[in-house]
Design a protein around this motif. Structure first.
Motif, mmCIF file in Angstrom:
data_model
loop_
_atom_site.group_PDB
_atom_site.id
_atom_site.type_symbol
_atom_site.label_atom_id
_atom_site.label_comp_id
_atom_site.label_asym_id
_atom_site.label_seq_id
_atom_site.Cartn_x
_atom_site.Cartn_y
_atom_site.Cartn_z
ATOM 1 N N GLY A 161 21.254 6.222 6.639
ATOM 2 C CA GLY A 161 20.279 7.039 5.875
ATOM 3 C C GLY A 161 18.787 6.814 6.686
ATOM 4 O O GLY A 161 18.827 5.686 7.368
ATOM 5 N N SER A 162 18.081 7.407 6.025
ATOM 6 C CA SER A 162 16.679 7.587 6.444
ATOM 7 C C SER A 162 15.655 6.850 5.282
ATOM 8 O O SER A 162 15.820 7.185 4.121
ATOM 9 N N ARG A 163 14.927 5.856 5.508
ATOM 10 C CA ARG A 163 14.018 5.499 4.554
ATOM 11 C C ARG A 163 12.694 5.182 4.835
ATOM 12 O O ARG A 163 12.266 4.961 6.110
ATOM 13 N N VAL A 164 11.624 5.651 4.229
ATOM 14 C CA VAL A 164 10.457 5.724 4.396
ATOM 15 C C VAL A 164 9.712 4.466 3.834
ATOM 16 O O VAL A 164 9.958 4.275 2.553
ATOM 17 N N ILE A 165 8.890 3.438 4.864
ATOM 18 C CA ILE A 165 8.497 2.345 4.235
ATOM 19 C C ILE A 165 7.001 2.468 4.417
ATOM 20 O O ILE A 165 6.398 2.587 5.306
ATOM 21 N N HIS A 166 6.374 2.116 3.073
ATOM 22 C CA HIS A 166 5.016 2.254 3.005
ATOM 23 C C HIS A 166 4.527 1.107 2.113
ATOM 24 O O HIS A 166 4.896 1.020 0.994
ATOM 25 N N LEU B 173 12.765 -4.480 5.158
ATOM 26 C CA LEU B 173 11.738 -3.458 6.021
ATOM 27 C C LEU B 173 10.183 -3.514 5.463
ATOM 28 O O LEU B 173 10.112 -3.293 4.223
ATOM 29 N N ARG B 174 9.503 -4.136 6.296
ATOM 30 C CA ARG B 174 8.467 -4.499 5.769
ATOM 31 C C ARG B 174 7.223 -3.429 6.201
ATOM 32 O O ARG B 174 7.236 -3.145 7.504
ATOM 33 N N HIS B 175 6.076 -3.217 5.794
ATOM 34 C CA HIS B 175 4.830 -2.448 6.125
ATOM 35 C C HIS B 175 3.679 -2.805 5.544
ATOM 36 O O HIS B 175 3.782 -2.693 4.255
ATOM 37 N N TYR B 176 2.729 -3.218 6.111
ATOM 38 C CA TYR B 176 1.308 -3.454 5.511
ATOM 39 C C TYR B 176 0.374 -3.463 6.416
ATOM 40 O O TYR B 176 0.591 -3.816 7.743
ATOM 41 N N GLY B 177 -1.094 -3.249 6.074
ATOM 42 C CA GLY B 177 -1.949 -3.230 6.972
ATOM 43 C C GLY B 177 -3.313 -3.780 6.476
ATOM 44 O O GLY B 177 -3.386 -4.160 5.294
ATOM 45 N N THR B 178 -4.184 -4.441 7.311
ATOM 46 C CA THR B 178 -5.458 -5.045 6.761
ATOM 47 C C THR B 178 -6.678 -4.284 7.121
ATOM 48 O O THR B 178 -7.879 -4.648 6.691
ATOM 49 N N GLY B 179 -6.602 -3.177 7.992
ATOM 50 C CA GLY B 179 -7.799 -2.357 8.226
ATOM 51 C C GLY B 179 -7.920 -1.242 7.386
ATOM 52 O O GLY B 179 -7.130 -0.655 6.342
ATOM 53 N N GLY B 180 -8.926 -0.271 7.301
ATOM 54 C CA GLY B 180 -9.160 0.908 6.541
ATOM 55 C C GLY B 180 -9.574 0.486 5.246
ATOM 56 O O GLY B 180 -9.641 -0.504 4.719
ATOM 57 N N GLN C 50 -8.118 1.584 2.484
ATOM 58 C CA GLN C 50 -6.915 1.362 1.602
ATOM 59 C C GLN C 50 -6.205 -0.048 1.880
ATOM 60 O O GLN C 50 -5.526 -0.549 0.981
ATOM 61 N N HIS C 51 -6.371 -0.700 3.098
ATOM 62 C CA HIS C 51 -5.677 -1.749 3.397
ATOM 63 C C HIS C 51 -4.328 -1.488 3.469
ATOM 64 O O HIS C 51 -3.539 -2.556 2.807
ATOM 65 N N ASP C 52 -3.927 -0.448 3.552
ATOM 66 C CA ASP C 52 -2.313 -0.329 3.359
ATOM 67 C C ASP C 52 -1.546 0.073 4.655
ATOM 68 O O ASP C 52 -0.258 0.326 4.733
ATOM 69 N N GLY C 53 -2.365 0.118 5.717
ATOM 70 C CA GLY C 53 -1.643 0.261 7.240
ATOM 71 C C GLY C 53 -1.341 1.888 7.298
ATOM 72 O O GLY C 53 -0.344 2.053 8.195
ATOM 73 N N GLY C 54 -1.957 2.757 6.613
ATOM 74 C CA GLY C 54 -1.780 4.267 6.847
ATOM 75 C C GLY C 54 -0.528 4.607 6.001
ATOM 76 O O GLY C 54 -0.226 4.313 4.979
ATOM 77 N N ASN C 55 0.197 5.394 6.666
ATOM 78 C CA ASN C 55 1.314 6.320 5.621
ATOM 79 C C ASN C 55 2.601 5.439 6.023
ATOM 80 O O ASN C 55 3.644 5.975 5.433
ATOM 81 N N GLY C 56 2.893 4.419 6.764
ATOM 82 C CA GLY C 56 4.053 3.984 6.914
ATOM 83 C C GLY C 56 4.857 4.361 7.728
ATOM 84 O O GLY C 56 4.476 5.030 8.835
ATOM 85 N N TRP C 57 6.173 3.865 7.992
ATOM 86 C CA TRP C 57 7.363 4.065 9.072
ATOM 87 C C TRP C 57 8.601 4.806 8.124
ATOM 88 O O TRP C 57 8.976 4.224 7.330
#
Length: 479
Positions: free
Chosen positions: A14-19, A191-198, A200-207
């Motif tokens: 299956g497909s999972r969106v991680i954000h 499945l991990r996703h996170y950001g430090t910039g911008g 929102q500090h959330d790394g954009g829209n995910g993968w």
């Protein structure tokens, strides 16, 4: 550990969106695990389609191996790498050169950029040696972990490998293959996703993560279509052999049928030649012999005018009979006469000539038009000879004032009858049977599978009735 046999140990198609999942949650459920004592090899596969934009904000997105809540090897995009890379590695890659906030070059031993066959543009005429993740450019990642008990595990990563039929781990191109060391023991996969910039500090829209699996062999990930399987090749081979065998059999059968047809044609031709030879012998031979004898008698009695005149009359009669017999033979063998209409027309012509000038009247009752039905030469010749015999007997022996000839066809049945109102005879009498040629008529009727009926008695006249079934595609009748 004893190496497991090649098989898929776990899969999640299956497909999972991680954000914005800094730590992630376990998706494995304890189905597969490896500790520091493992010595086998495992293969991991997953497919990604990044939604985050690394040009705007740094982030990490990882297929993360976890052991006792401690992060081990992660594959995807490591923090600050800005490209497909591995995290939590034990050594640094050649392109992992990062600068701190003071502009000082530092080596980050936790990241290892993955080689890519699609390097990204870094400026005018410049390219990164790796590919930057971007949306609508999905990639498949496969990595192998060779576990080393008590030491650093050996990792091989293939970025977008060839997984079509015939692909192996050994024949993957070097420009998509990366090797390094890392701790890869695990009892969870997150499945991990996170950001430090911008902002929102959330790394954009995910993968998007999809098509995830763990196996004991690279070949378990190779896509083999049904037409590429051994059983399909086997069935195809059997089908080809069957088709070739069937074709050969068909060709041989056709050749045999042609040979059989030629043999039948040759046999029919030989029968026809034999029949023509017999007719020439029977019809012409006897009359020509009689002509020769009469000619000799004329020479012998040349001094006796009365005998010469008698012999000359018989000679003329025999000559007419010879001409008529020759005409019948020519009609019988002429290809244009092989029809039902030709047979009836010739019977009518013969009857008219036979009774011409005699006191007996011949009444013909035949259809004006008959179906276009072909008749083999010997069939129509035998029918004609039976009718000829009946008409000749009626003229010579019946002493009737009228002879009635009837021909009609109903479906596939042809009926011809010759009836006279003459003196008749006893068919049971052997002498009468021989005199009237009844034996020959019956044999000819049997030769064409016909039915011959004779009705006669002294003083009541005679009726000869012939019934023949006309077969479609009628072959030559038996001799």
């Amino acid at each position: 550990m004893t190496p497991a046999r090649a098989e898929i140990l776990w899969s999640d198609p299956g497909s999972r969106v991680i954000h914005a999942t800094p730590d992630g949650t376990d998706i494995l459920g304890g189905k597969v695990k490896r500790d520091d004592k493992a010595s086998d090899a495992l293969y991991f596969k997953f497919r990604v389609d990044p939604l985050s934009d690394p040009a705007d904000e740094p982030y990490y997105a990882l297929f993360q191996l976890v052991e006792s809540n401690r992060f081990r090897l992660g594959v995807g995009n490591a923090q600050e790498a800005w490209g497909y890379s591995a995290a939590y590695t034990s050594e640094i890659g050649p392109s992992n050169k990062l600068y701190n906030s003071n502009g000082v070059l530092v080596d980050d031993p936790d990241e290892y950029n993955l080689r890519s066959s699609h390097p990204a543009a870094a400026g005018m005429g410049k390219f990164f040696p790796y590919e930057l993740p971007s949306h609508n450019h999905p990639r498949t990642m496969v990595f192998k972990v060779q576990y080393v008990p008590g030491g650093e595990d050996l990792v091989t990563v293939w970025l977008d490998p060839n997984l079509t039929h015939g692909a192996t781990a050994e024949n993957q191109p070097d420009n998509i293959t990366t090797k390094f060391k890392a701790r890869a023991t695990f009892d969870q996969i997150r499945l991990r996703h996170y950001g430090t910039g911008g902002l929102q500090h959330d790394g954009g829209n995910g993968w998007f993560f999809s098509d995830m699996a763990i196996a004991t062999s690279f070949n378990d990930f190779v896509i083999v279509h049904f037409w590429q399987t051994w059983w399909f090749f086997t069935l195809s081979g059997l089908f080809v052999l069957a088709a070739v065998g069937g074709t050969v059999r068909m060709v041989e059968r056709r050749k045999y049928q042609l040979q059989l047809q030629r043999a039948e044609q040759q046999h029919a031709l030989e029968q026809e030649r034999a029949r023509i030879a017999q007719d020439l012998h029977d019809e012409l031979g006897s009359t020509l012999t009689r002509l020769s004898l009469l000619t000799g008698l004329i020479r012998a009695d040349k001094d006796n005018p009365e005998q010469v005149e008698a012999h000359a009359g018989k000679l003329a009669e025999s000559a007419d009979q010879t001409v008529r017999s020759l005409e019948e033979i020519v009609w019988a063998v002429r290809p244009g006469s092989d029809t039902l209409q030709s047979l009836v027309d010739y019977i009518t012509h013969f009857a008219s000539e036979l009774f011409e000038g005699s006191p007996t009247r011949c009444r013909l009752d035949v259809p004006a038009e008959l179906p276009a039905r072909p008749l083999p030469p010997d069939v129509r010749h035998n029918i004609f000879l039976i009718v000829k015999e009946a008409l000749t007997n009626a003229l010579k022996h019946a002493g009737a004032g009228e002879v009635h000839v009837l021909a009609k066809i109903s479906g596939n049945t042809l009926e011809i009858s010759v009836r006279d109102e003459g003196k008749g005879f006893d068919p049971a009498s052997p002498a009468e049977g021989r005199r009237n040629g009844l034996g020959n008529m019956r044999r000819r009727a049997e030769a064409i599978d016909g039915k011959l009926e004779l009705r006669s008695a002294p003083g009541t006249g005679t009726t000869v009735r012939l019934v023949v079934t006309l077969k479609n595609g009628m072959n030559a009748a038996k001799a």
